[in-house]
Design a protein around this motif. Sequence first.
Motif, PDB file in Angstrom:
ATOM      1  N   ALA A 330     -13.959  12.338  -9.944  1.00 50.20           N
ATOM      2  CA  ALA A 330     -14.593  11.636  -8.772  1.00 50.20           C
ATOM      3  C   ALA A 330     -15.591  12.193  -8.048  1.00 50.20           C
ATOM      4  O   ALA A 330     -16.526  11.655  -7.744  1.00 50.20           O
ATOM      5  N   ILE A 331     -15.498  13.854  -7.961  1.00 49.56           N
ATOM      6  CA  ILE A 331     -16.427  14.401  -7.063  1.00 49.56           C
ATOM      7  C   ILE A 331     -17.592  14.502  -7.834  1.00 49.56           C
ATOM      8  O   ILE A 331     -18.706  14.928  -7.075  1.00 49.56           O
ATOM      9  N   ALA A 332     -17.585  14.290  -8.890  1.00 49.68           N
ATOM     10  CA  ALA A 332     -19.004  14.364  -9.593  1.00 49.68           C
ATOM     11  C   ALA A 332     -19.893  13.489  -9.442  1.00 49.68           C
ATOM     12  O   ALA A 332     -20.971  13.627  -9.338  1.00 49.68           O
ATOM     13  N   VAL A 333     -19.257  12.149  -8.814  1.00 48.97           N
ATOM     14  CA  VAL A 333     -20.178  11.124  -8.568  1.00 48.97           C
ATOM     15  C   VAL A 333     -21.172  11.350  -7.396  1.00 48.97           C
ATOM     16  O   VAL A 333     -22.156  11.320  -7.594  1.00 48.97           O
ATOM     17  N   PRO A 334     -20.562  11.640  -6.180  1.00 52.32           N
ATOM     18  CA  PRO A 334     -21.608  11.862  -5.094  1.00 52.32           C
ATOM     19  C   PRO A 334     -22.420  13.002  -5.345  1.00 52.32           C
ATOM     20  O   PRO A 334     -23.714  12.967  -5.065  1.00 52.32           O
ATOM     21  N   SER A 335     -22.155  14.113  -6.476  1.00 57.10           N
ATOM     22  CA  SER A 335     -22.932  15.210  -6.971  1.00 57.10           C
ATOM     23  C   SER A 335     -24.177  14.489  -7.638  1.00 57.10           C
ATOM     24  O   SER A 335     -25.174  15.097  -7.492  1.00 57.10           O
ATOM     25  N   ALA A 336     -23.811  13.615  -8.742  1.00 57.39           N
ATOM     26  CA  ALA A 336     -24.477  13.327  -9.193  1.00 57.39           C
ATOM     27  C   ALA A 336     -25.717  12.291  -8.674  1.00 57.39           C
ATOM     28  O   ALA A 336     -26.945  12.341  -8.830  1.00 57.39           O
ATOM     29  N   ILE A 337     -25.170  11.653  -7.781  1.00 55.22           N
ATOM     30  CA  ILE A 337     -26.106  10.588  -6.743  1.00 55.22           C
ATOM     31  C   ILE A 337     -27.394  11.463  -6.191  1.00 55.22           C
ATOM     32  O   ILE A 337     -28.488  11.260  -6.314  1.00 55.22           O
ATOM     33  N   LYS A 338     -26.745  12.861  -5.634  1.00 58.97           N
ATOM     34  CA  LYS A 338     -27.793  13.710  -5.223  1.00 58.97           C
ATOM     35  C   LYS A 338     -28.810  14.175  -6.186  1.00 58.97           C
ATOM     36  O   LYS A 338     -29.861  14.089  -6.069  1.00 58.97           O
ATOM     37  N   VAL A 339     -28.373  14.390  -7.461  1.00 63.53           N
ATOM     38  CA  VAL A 339     -29.491  14.899  -8.439  1.00 63.53           C
ATOM     39  C   VAL A 339     -30.360  13.597  -8.765  1.00 63.53           C
ATOM     40  O   VAL A 339     -31.457  13.875  -9.121  1.00 63.53           O
ATOM     41  N   PHE A 340     -29.564  12.613  -8.903  1.00 64.40           N
ATOM     42  CA  PHE A 340     -30.330  11.377  -9.254  1.00 64.40           C
ATOM     43  C   PHE A 340     -31.405  11.216  -8.213  1.00 64.40           C
ATOM     44  O   PHE A 340     -32.712  11.005  -8.558  1.00 64.40           O
ATOM     45  N   ASN A 341     -31.185  11.051  -7.029  1.00 67.33           N
ATOM     46  CA  ASN A 341     -31.978  10.872  -6.058  1.00 67.33           C
ATOM     47  C   ASN A 341     -33.149  11.939  -5.619  1.00 67.33           C
ATOM     48  O   ASN A 341     -34.159  11.589  -5.265  1.00 67.33           O
ATOM     49  N   TRP A 342     -32.708  13.085  -5.815  1.00 69.65           N
ATOM     50  CA  TRP A 342     -33.655  14.225  -6.090  1.00 69.65           C
ATOM     51  C   TRP A 342     -34.950  14.058  -6.940  1.00 69.65           C
ATOM     52  O   TRP A 342     -36.144  13.985  -7.010  1.00 69.65           O
ATOM     53  N   THR A 343     -34.276  13.621  -8.210  1.00 70.61           N
ATOM     54  CA  THR A 343     -35.404  13.322  -9.277  1.00 70.61           C
ATOM     55  C   THR A 343     -36.121  11.878  -9.101  1.00 70.61           C
ATOM     56  O   THR A 343     -37.328  11.924  -9.575  1.00 70.61           O
ATOM     57  N   ALA A 344     -35.406  11.016  -8.346  1.00 65.82           N
ATOM     58  CA  ALA A 344     -36.226   9.909  -7.980  1.00 65.82           C
ATOM     59  C   ALA A 344     -37.264  10.277  -7.127  1.00 65.82           C
ATOM     60  O   ALA A 344     -38.413   9.362  -7.020  1.00 65.82           O
ATOM     61  N   THR A 345     -37.163  11.211  -6.120  1.00 66.87           N
ATOM     62  CA  THR A 345     -37.948  11.356  -5.205  1.00 66.87           C
ATOM     63  C   THR A 345     -39.144  12.192  -5.864  1.00 66.87           C
ATOM     64  O   THR A 345     -40.365  11.884  -5.662  1.00 66.87           O
TER      65      THR A 345
END
Length: 551
Positions: A330-345
Motif C-alpha cells: 500500500a505504501i507504494a501507492v503514494p510513492s508512485a503518485i509522487k514519481v508520476f507527478n514529477w514525470t508529468a511536470t
Amino acid sequence: MNATVITPDLPELEPPRSFYTYKSGLGSWLLTTDHKRIAILYAVTITLFFIMGGVAAAMMRINLVEPQGALLSAETYNKTFTFHGVVMVWFFLIPSIPATLGNFLLPIMIGARDLAFPRLNLMSWYLFVIGGCFTIACLLLGGVDTGWTFYTPFSTMFSNTNVILVAVGVFVTGFSTILTGLNFIVTTHKLRMPGMTWFKLPLFVWGMYAVSLVMVLATPVLAMTLSLIGLERIAQVGIFDPALGGDPLLFQHMFWFYSHPAVYIMILPAMGVASEIIPCFARRKIFGYEFMVYALVGISVIGFLVWGHHMFVAGMSPTATLVFSILSFAIAVPSAIKVFNWTATLRRGRITFEAPMLYALGFVGLFMIGGMSGLMLAAPALDIPLHATYFVIAHFHYVMVGGTVMAYLGGIHYWWPKITGRLYSEAWARFAAILMFFGFNFTFFPQYVLGYLGMPRRYHAYPPQFQTLNILSSAGASILALAYLIPVVYLGWSLFRGARAGNNPWGARGLEWQTTSPPPKQNFLERPVVQKAYAYDEPSPDGQPASGATA
Ligand code: HEM
Ligand SMILES: [Cu+2]
C-alpha cells in the motif's frame, strides 16, 4: 550655534549585511541563534561524519576485493560495518536535509525571521555534537560489532564491546531530532506570513512538516528501545532474554517500529527537494500539487504501519506476515503518485539540465529502482530467500544513497547561490553529477546480482564465485568516492572565488528568491510578495517573466 543631530535609535533595522558577515569570530558562531548559521554548523558537522562513514565504507570495499578478505579481520570488519551504519544513518542521513537545508530555508520560505524557538535550535545542534562525541569515543575505545540494528540477544548477552556507549550516543542525538521536529512544526503553524496559506506552501516546507511529525512520533520509541538494551545489558532484567522470561522478537518490533519510519525521515525531505528543483528547471508549475501534499502525508502515516516487513523470517505469525506484506504494498501507492507527478511536470516543460536538475533526475531514477526492489522484498515469498543478502544492501543503498544523498547534493547545488551568494563551476558540477550517477550504479547494481546469487551480507569473506561481482562493486565505489570529492573542491573554490550570484540566478519562484544572496540576518529587507507555489506561469515579483510552458 551647536546643531547636534540626534539620530533615533533603530534597533530593529540592522544594516543590510549578510548573515555571515554581520558578526565574526568563533564565539558568534558557536553561540548563534540564527537559523541560517545553525544550518551551516550542521552542514560542517554532518560533512565530517559523512567522511568518517565513507572511510569505513572504503575499508569494507577494499576488504571485499578478495574472497578471503584483503584487509580486515572478521572482528574488525564487524566493527567497521557497525560504525559505518551507525554514523551514516544517525549522524548523516537523518539530519542531512532537515538540519541543513531545512534549518536554512524553512523560515525564509514562509516569510519568517527565524524558527519559533531559536535557542532550542542551537541546543539541538549541541545535542547532536555530544551524541556524535559518544559515538566517536566508542570507536576510539575499540568499537562495537553488533551492526547498526543492535539485535538481541547478541547485543545484550554476547557482544563484549561498547554497546552502551554507542547507544547513549544515538539516544542523545535522538533528542536533537525530536527538538528540531518540534521547532519545525510550531514554526510552520505559527510563523507563516500573512497570505501564506497551507496550500501555497512550497512542497519542501510540506516535506519538512511531514518529516517533523514522523521525527516527533517515532524517535521516542528508539529512545525507549535503546534504554531497554542498556538495562538488559547491565541488569539482565529479562525484557529480551528468553531465559529470563523476555522475548527477542519484542526488540525487533520496537526497533523497526522506529526504524521503518526513520527511512521516511530520510526520504521525505529528499522528495521535498526534488519537488522544488524539477518545476524550476522545467519552467512549469508542479503537476497535481494537492496530490503531492496528500501523498507526503499518506507516506508518513502508512510509514508507521509497515515495520513488520523487516521481520518476515523472524518467526512472526503467518497472519501478521500477510498483513504487513499488504500494507507494504500500500505504501507504494503514494510513492508512485509522487514519481508520476514529477514525470508529468517534466512532460511539456521547457527542461534545462543544470547541475541541480541532473541531481534531481538522478534522485528520481535511483529512488525508483530502490523502491521497486523494495516491492520485491515486501513479498514474503521473495523476501525469505533474499533476506540478509546483498540484495537488501543494494535496495537500501539505492534508496538512501541514490535517493537521499543525491537529493541532498541537488539541494545544496540549487540553493548554494542563495546560501553563499556565489556561483560554482557549472561544467564541473554537471560532470560530478554524471560521474556520481555512473559510479553509484556501478557500485550497487552488482550487489543486487550478488544478493540474488545468494551472497549473504555482513561477512568479511565469501566463496570465490562471488569475486568478479565484488571487484566490479569495489571499482565502482572508487569512482563514486572520486565523484563525491570533486564537489568539495569546486564548491570550496566557489566559496572564496566564485562569481557573485545575484538574488535569483535560476529565475525561480518562492520567497527565498526574493531576498538578497546571502540573506541578511533578519532574512528580508523588504516584505516579500506571496504567490501560489510554483507560479512559473505568472511573472515573479522580482521581475522574472512567466515561463510560457503549458500548464
Ligand atoms: C559511498 C559508498 C558506499 C559503499 C561502498 C558502502 C558499502 C557498504 C558495505 C560494504 C556495507 C556492509 C554490507 C555488509 O557486510 O552487510 C554497507 C552497509 C551499510 N551502509 Fe553503506 N556504503 C556506501 C555508502 C553509504 C551511505 C552514503 C550510507 C548512508 C548514507 C550507507 C548506509 C549503510 C547502512 C545503513 C548499512 C547497513 C549496515 C548494517 O546492515 O549493518 N552506506 N555499506
Ligand atoms: Cu521498512
